[in-house]
Design a protein around this motif. Structure first.
Motif, PDB file in Angstrom:
ATOM      1  N   ASP A  64       0.835  -1.196   0.000  1.00 52.19           N
ATOM      2  CA  ASP A  64       0.000   0.000   0.000  1.00 52.19           C
ATOM      3  C   ASP A  64       0.873   1.250   0.000  1.00 52.19           C
ATOM      4  O   ASP A  64       1.836   1.352   0.740  1.00 52.19           O
ATOM      5  N   HIS A  65       0.524   2.175  -0.855  1.00 55.10           N
ATOM      6  CA  HIS A  65       1.215   3.459  -0.952  1.00 55.10           C
ATOM      7  C   HIS A  65       2.691   3.298  -1.347  1.00 55.10           C
ATOM      8  O   HIS A  65       3.517   4.134  -1.019  1.00 55.10           O
ATOM      9  N   ASP A  66       3.006   2.234  -2.040  1.00 60.15           N
ATOM     10  CA  ASP A  66       4.360   1.995  -2.512  1.00 60.15           C
ATOM     11  C   ASP A  66       4.505   2.613  -3.904  1.00 60.15           C
ATOM     12  O   ASP A  66       3.633   2.430  -4.758  1.00 60.15           O
ATOM     13  N   LYS A  67       5.584   3.340  -4.151  1.00 58.27           N
ATOM     14  CA  LYS A  67       5.752   4.032  -5.435  1.00 58.27           C
ATOM     15  C   LYS A  67       5.754   3.067  -6.607  1.00 58.27           C
ATOM     16  O   LYS A  67       5.172   3.351  -7.654  1.00 58.27           O
ATOM     17  N   ALA A  68       6.410   1.912  -6.458  1.00 59.99           N
ATOM     18  CA  ALA A  68       6.459   0.935  -7.554  1.00 59.99           C
ATOM     19  C   ALA A  68       5.063   0.381  -7.840  1.00 59.99           C
ATOM     20  O   ALA A  68       4.670   0.227  -9.005  1.00 59.99           O
ATOM     21  N   THR A  69       4.308   0.102  -6.799  1.00 58.92           N
ATOM     22  CA  THR A  69       2.946  -0.402  -6.980  1.00 58.92           C
ATOM     23  C   THR A  69       2.055   0.668  -7.584  1.00 58.92           C
ATOM     24  O   THR A  69       1.236   0.374  -8.466  1.00 58.92           O
ATOM     25  N   ASP A  70       2.204   1.893  -7.121  1.00 52.48           N
ATOM     26  CA  ASP A  70       1.428   2.997  -7.692  1.00 52.48           C
ATOM     27  C   ASP A  70       1.718   3.154  -9.180  1.00 52.48           C
ATOM     28  O   ASP A  70       0.801   3.346  -9.982  1.00 52.48           O
ATOM     29  N   GLN A  71       2.996   3.058  -9.563  1.00 48.28           N
ATOM     30  CA  GLN A  71       3.376   3.175 -10.972  1.00 48.28           C
ATOM     31  C   GLN A  71       2.766   2.034 -11.786  1.00 48.28           C
ATOM     32  O   GLN A  71       2.239   2.247 -12.870  1.00 48.28           O
ATOM     33  N   PHE A  72       2.833   0.818 -11.249  1.00 48.26           N
ATOM     34  CA  PHE A  72       2.236  -0.334 -11.922  1.00 48.26           C
ATOM     35  C   PHE A  72       0.741  -0.111 -12.128  1.00 48.26           C
ATOM     36  O   PHE A  72       0.218  -0.318 -13.225  1.00 48.26           O
ATOM     37  N   ASN A  73       0.050   0.318 -11.085  1.00 46.28           N
ATOM     38  CA  ASN A  73      -1.392   0.551 -11.182  1.00 46.28           C
ATOM     39  C   ASN A  73      -1.720   1.652 -12.181  1.00 46.28           C
ATOM     40  O   ASN A  73      -2.670   1.530 -12.957  1.00 46.28           O
ATOM     41  N   ASP A  74      -0.950   2.738 -12.162  1.00 43.18           N
ATOM     42  CA  ASP A  74      -1.175   3.832 -13.120  1.00 43.18           C
ATOM     43  C   ASP A  74      -0.994   3.342 -14.553  1.00 43.18           C
ATOM     44  O   ASP A  74      -1.803   3.647 -15.431  1.00 43.18           O
ATOM     45  N   ASP A  75       0.077   2.577 -14.784  1.00 37.37           N
ATOM     46  CA  ASP A  75       0.340   2.080 -16.133  1.00 37.37           C
ATOM     47  C   ASP A  75      -0.696   1.044 -16.560  1.00 37.37           C
ATOM     48  O   ASP A  75      -1.077   0.990 -17.732  1.00 37.37           O
ATOM     49  N   MET A  76      -1.179   0.233 -15.612  1.00 34.28           N
ATOM     50  CA  MET A  76      -2.231  -0.744 -15.925  1.00 34.28           C
ATOM     51  C   MET A  76      -3.512  -0.016 -16.325  1.00 34.28           C
ATOM     52  O   MET A  76      -4.177  -0.388 -17.290  1.00 34.28           O
ATOM     53  N   LEU A  77      -3.845   1.037 -15.603  1.00 34.09           N
ATOM     54  CA  LEU A  77      -5.026   1.830 -15.921  1.00 34.09           C
ATOM     55  C   LEU A  77      -4.904   2.438 -17.320  1.00 34.09           C
ATOM     56  O   LEU A  77      -5.829   2.339 -18.130  1.00 34.09           O
ATOM     57  N   LYS A  78      -3.755   3.039 -17.614  1.00 37.05           N
ATOM     58  CA  LYS A  78      -3.539   3.635 -18.936  1.00 37.05           C
ATOM     59  C   LYS A  78      -3.630   2.577 -20.028  1.00 37.05           C
ATOM     60  O   LYS A  78      -4.185   2.822 -21.103  1.00 37.05           O
TER      61      LYS A  78
END
Length: 116
Positions: A64-78
């Motif tokens: 939770d709130h991890d930069k790598a996970t956030d980046q993965f989620n953002d890229d998955m959404l895109k």
């Protein structure tokens, strides 16, 4: 004018194929430029996945709130948004039924226990 090509996307294997297979694939149609963008997005998601897997075995570090996970989620959404744009009606209906775009955009961080 660029011609429109049909390709098949597998998000789980991060692949883009000219022919449909028995695996879960989403049919997309786009110009060479659009399909190259899609290919690059899949490659970025693969890189994101590799970064997140290195930190996964650390037992005391939450995702939770991890930069790598956030980046993965953002890229998955895109990626799913772009697949939706290029997708056939069947692909768009499938993504809509998955409700993945709303799930990726709306985390449950508002629930108790997710203090920033």
């Amino acid at each position: 004018m660029s011609s429109i090509n049909t390709l098949y996307v597998s998000v789980s294997t991060k692949s883009l194929d000219r022919e449909a297979s028995t695996n879960e694939q989403l049919e997309v149609r786009g110009t060479e430029e659009e399909l190259e963008t899609l290919r690059q997005m899949l490659e970025q998601l693969q890189r994101d996945d590799e970064v997140t897997q290195f930190r996964a075995p650390i037992p005391y570090k939450s995702a939770d709130h991890d930069k790598a996970t956030d980046q993965f989620n953002d890229d998955m959404l895109k990626l799913y948004q772009f697949i939706y744009i290029l997708g056939t009606d069947k692909t768009k209906a499938h993504i809509h039924d998955m409700n993945i775009l709303n799930k990726l955009q709306n985390t449950d961080y508002e629930h108790p226990g997710y203090e920033r």
